[in-house]
Motif scaffolding. Structure first.
Motif, short mmCIF file in Angstrom:
data_model
loop_
_atom_site.label_atom_id
_atom_site.label_comp_id
_atom_site.label_asym_id
_atom_site.label_seq_id
_atom_site.Cartn_x
_atom_site.Cartn_y
_atom_site.Cartn_z
N ALA A 82 0.97 -1.22 0.11
CA ALA A 82 0.10 -0.08 -0.11
C ALA A 82 1.02 1.00 -0.02
O ALA A 82 0.67 2.25 -0.80
CB ALA A 82 -0.88 -0.15 1.22
N ILE B 216 4.04 1.61 -1.02
CA ILE B 216 4.75 1.66 -2.70
C ILE B 216 3.69 2.28 -3.71
O ILE B 216 3.83 3.34 -4.33
CB ILE B 216 4.99 0.39 -3.13
CG1 ILE B 216 6.42 0.07 -2.33
CG2 ILE B 216 5.38 0.39 -4.54
CD1 ILE B 216 7.44 1.04 -2.83
N THR C 219 0.79 3.76 -2.79
CA THR C 219 0.44 5.42 -2.59
C THR C 219 1.30 6.32 -3.06
O THR C 219 1.05 7.68 -3.12
CB THR C 219 0.02 5.25 -0.81
OG1 THR C 219 -1.03 4.23 -0.58
CG2 THR C 219 -0.58 6.52 -0.56
N PHE D 161 3.75 5.85 -5.39
CA PHE D 161 4.31 5.99 -6.81
C PHE D 161 3.05 6.08 -7.94
O PHE D 161 3.08 6.54 -8.96
CB PHE D 161 4.97 4.61 -7.49
CG PHE D 161 6.25 4.73 -6.54
CD1 PHE D 161 7.28 5.73 -7.29
CD2 PHE D 161 6.80 4.27 -5.55
CE1 PHE D 161 8.81 5.97 -7.03
CE2 PHE D 161 8.00 4.39 -5.13
CZ PHE D 161 9.04 5.16 -5.91
#
Lengths: 320, 320, 320, 320, 320
Positions: C262, C264, C266, C268
């Protein structure tokens, strides 16, 4: 107060329950059955005065929500028994004052079984001469009223199980939970009742005027109560199992969905990275990938090779 | 009604059960075994008239779905026993009227064990002279019929467990649940039967004409019932365990899949961000990354460095 | 059949078990211990003829898989006891015919404890004169053989727990499940054995020729059986706990991995959206973002601002 | 061996335990209490020779890890009792030989309670003349030593619960599991001890020289043991509850995190698709979206409309 | 110390409890009820001296946290009973010294029930002449104080269940857990109290001066205690069920959210891949997709076809 019926040797009739009627009945000297629906304060006052019941017995009889029990008071007993009906909590609580001279039943909820029984006595199909047998008939009709209610529950649990396997949702959970509550309530009503008849069988408690032949009949009631209590336990087990199935099914579905998500992401994130790579604006790169071979080699073959590699990987992991 | 057999001292024969046959048997005065399959209303009327059974016993005998029990009525007893067969609920319910003069068995489901027993008596391999021994043989054949059914369940549970470890799916859950129901049903049949023979051993109940030597034989039945009841409990435990394994396995698989997803996303989302960055149409940026060094440095080395950094991170977290 | 040993007052020797040997032993009149490993049909026939055992006792003795029990038959008893050995189900079942004149033990699995015991009697370290004491020694050696097997289980459970905390996988689950089965089996063997010795202590059952001093010894056996049965229950509890830990650990790991995913995503997904936005080919936009300020402001500062905003958000949620 | 103390009527002193000292004590004829810490083989040999204990009692006394029990041997009893101390398993096992002439206590772990008791007797604060009262004091001090240990556990469970609600991690699980093991061990020590004193109260077992007044004191010990055993069960329940909370909390957190992930993906994947669409290099499209209206309409308004649509969707699902 | 009241035949008054008052009461010879709130060390010293209580009874009375129990000491008994109040642990512990000459009650927490009772006796509504009846009234008021507290819990559990179905969060878990602790505590207080009155009914224990009529009253108390203990068990079951519902609900929600995520990703990752593909800077490709047909065919139709394919796939899997 609600309806009041009196059943005596000659028949059955609805009466207006009041002090003089009560005194007349008491004085007559022949056995009678008095059934009071939704008794009020006044009615208890009359009972207290005319029949001279013990204050503890009266207090208990006024408070519904008792445990099934049999309290002996000299020549009469106070008995609390439960039956089933189709209302919210599925239970009817009946308080009985029983002696060799009278049987007084008090209840708040409707008891369809009693109506039928009254009809039989009104038609004089059965003699009233045998008080314990009448008590047996009343208790038996109450106890047997549990069977259809339990059969309904059985069917509903079956349906629920199947529904959960098809599609698990919150409504099923709520129903499982509601049925558990219902069974908890029925269990609380039935277990002490079963134990009561066990101690009646074992001779610990005694009913006025009970013969050995009457005992056979009450043994039958006891037998039914054991079966009811076994059924309740069985359904509780089944509901617990249904809950487990709910959890297991949901967990399994989540697993399937997550795997689907992982497969999609594992395929498209790398492939998209490649397209992203060749979408960059590095002048050097743009100049070197202008020809058809570059497009076929890096744009098409590379993607297909990556895809093939991922499919091999999934195959190996047993995901496809 | 279904088939009817009578076994007497001289042999065994199928008969048409009717009032006169029943009266003849009753009058003969020698011990006989009468086996009625799927008895109808009429048959119960004959039994009632000819043998003069107690109304409660008759009522119970007409209603299948009783608990195993032994009710004494003067010189005869009414006995409910259960055996196993391969049908849906795996159970056969047998109602017996037993005295020193007759044994009458009533059942709805087929009882293969009885056929075999009849054959033995027809061939006069065993004398009929000893009523309790005949009752023992009947009960024993019913009780022992549980063992093969339970052995089947045992094998099936073993297979299920292995299957769950290989691949958990809803069908297994449904089978676990179905087997649990089956065991719950068998338990409800066997437990009261075990307790019945316990109280027979303890002298609480009594069989007409039973000698000490007969008791040894019934003790053997009791012993088998304890083993059966232990087996049922064991299988229930194993099924509960299988359910736990199901949940644990699924949870573990979800964990593995989620980790795979997280790894893929953690690698490719940052890398794709970089390619996205250099894919932007800022004129200033495009002009400054036109040369080979920019491509090698920002397009290749930067990506590889990011990848290396992520792999180090995974290594540290123990994910690879 | 397997090996056969006879132990008599003068020593111990392996014999070929046959009818004449059996008759000789029976006739000699002195107490002897006959140990038959893997007895065959023939052997049972000899026992039946020479020792005249009850058919029920013989039938039980031929069928391994009995419950531990003590059946009295006049001057001899038939006893089923269990010990442990290192084989698959960890159990040895021993059938004993015991009277004041002989002790006959029958078993299928190897019983290392017996070898040792025979050696002691062969060297005449212990007199054979006291039959109950010999029986005690045999039962004691069987019962005590459970302790090392249970200690092994204890160690293995400890190792498993630690392994689960390090890395939970299916193999551990399978081992937990296998151990549970093992314990279920041992429990089924030990519990009735414990109850048997309890009723021997309580005087319900009786052994031929048992004195008060012998009782002390059997009380010791009983004490050990209680401890064994407590240990089995304890290990079952611990395994259930280990299962719970397995589930909890896996759930926790999934939580950690999901949170990582989540975070990563959120970070990227929004950043990539921005790069995607400025990668669009709207001529109007491309013309207006050609300069250095646009690149620095929209290409660099906007991304860093978004990143900073997300990090603040995570901080607030306690995710970092 | 460790320290050895003897307490007699005149006081208390540490002694070197050897054969002659033992014989002197035995011969003196007055009651004494001999406390042996970490007794060795030699010490048991002396006890065997001088006090002539039964081989079974001696064997048990040499093997620590017994169940609490009271074995009567003529004029003396062998008693195993447990107390608590702060070591790894929290348990002290004390073996007692008790008669009207002596009390010999053997233990391996340190027993702080004894030191205090010895000090009291040394100062002659309490007369030694009453052997059962001394035994009571010893047992009482051992039993009461459980309370502070259990109070510590209570506090620790409280802290754990709060910690789990704040942040669930593996260390808490490990501690819950370790505490469960501890409680399982304490339960195994306390339950038989409680039952021992129950049968002492019920008159099943008997202590040499015990009066009715002494019984009051042992009833007090029994009362404490029931409370301890209740507390242990309570803490086991609480730990099971804590495990459930752990699982529930983790599941809830995973749910929150997953929802966050789903929201982010559901917003940014569609938006990014739009930017991707207009980032394509279709010449036709590029030519038609060159103007300001195209940028505003397709580049800005379309994105905002999509965003608004998604937010409405979330609102409806109750996710925001 | 706190307040002290004395109730005697003539009325009720608060007194300063001291040695001379105590001696005066003791000497008067008429029955009195002495109620001490928060008794101090001094008060116990006075009780010890004036009433000559047994040291064990005194020790127990000084230590709150006892189990409900009845210890007989010659002509008086020491009784520990519990009632409910609205404080933190919902419990009031009352220690009673009761004989035919006095009733002394000691408690730390406030007992509103006593105030009311004192008022009744002060107004001489009830004669004090019957000591067991006074004891009954005190115990009855304590026992009945559990009902409103339990009714509150019942309502709160109902609310919780509904709240969990609407939105599961940690606060509910914490409340479930706190209520479980409360019930564990109440159970520990009520169960021994129920057993105490059971043995009083069974004649195992005896109260000084108790008549058969008094027994009826205590039987009523016993009946209430059974109901309370049943209610506590019921609420524990319901809380366990609520916990299960919590877990099931959360698991189901996670499943729904994950499915949503999977759908979004499964739709947009492939579509975005296509846009990414045509966003690449391969000169060859860019040159060949410059026309309107390419845009319509590859840019629009291809996307729509992919979308249609995915929707068909979801339909088949039953996700939409």
């Amino acid at each position: 107060m609600g309806a009041c019926h009196v059943i005596f040797d000659g028949g059955s009739k609805p009466i207006d329950f009041n002090r003089s009627e009560a005194e007349k009945l008491r004085a007559a000297g022949t056995f009678f059955w008095l059934d009071l629906e939704q008794p009020g304060e006044e009615d208890f006052a009359i009972l207290s005065d005319v029949f001279d019941f013990h204050p503890l017995a009266l207090e208990d009889s006024e408070n519904f929500g008792q445990r099934a029990k049999l309290d002996e008071y000299g020549d009469y007993v106070f008995l609390v028994v439960y039956g089933a009906n189709p209302d919210d909590d599925r239970l009817v609580e009946v308080h009985c004052f029983y002696s060799e001279h009278y049987l007084i039943t008090l209840h708040r909820d409707e008891t369809p079984a009693f109506t039928e029984l009254r009809a039989r006595y009104a038609k004089q199909e059965a003699p009233l001469g045998d008080p314990p047998r009448l008590l047996y008939r009343i208790v038996d009709s109450l106890v047997d009223s549990f069977f259809p209610v339990l059969a309904d529950l059985d069917n509903r649990i079956d349906e629920l199980e199947n529904a959960i396997f098809v599609k698990a949702d919150d409504a099923q959970l709520q129903e499982i939970f509601a049925m558990k509550r219902l069974l908890v309530g029925m269990r609380k009503a039935v277990t002490p009742q079963r134990d009561l008849f066990a101690s009646l069988m074992g001779g610990v408690d005694q009913l006025p005027g009970m013969t050995e032949e009457d005992e056979r009949y009450f043994r039958d009631v006891y037998d039914h109560l054991i079966r009811i209590s076994d059924l309740i336990d069985t359904y509780r087990d089944l509901l617990t199992g249904a809950m487990d199935v709910y959890l297991s099914t949901v967990a399994n579905r989540t697993n399937v969905v997550t795997k689907q998500l992982a497969i999609i992401a594992t395929i498209f994130l790398p492939l998209s990275f490649i397209t992203g790579f060749f979408g960059q604006n590095f002048g050097f790169m743009v100049r070197h990938i202008a020809g058809a071979p570059a497009f076929l080699g890096l744009g098409i073959v590379l993607e297909l090779a990556a895809l093939a590699g991922l499919l091999v990987l999934f195959k190996r992991r047993g995901w496809l």
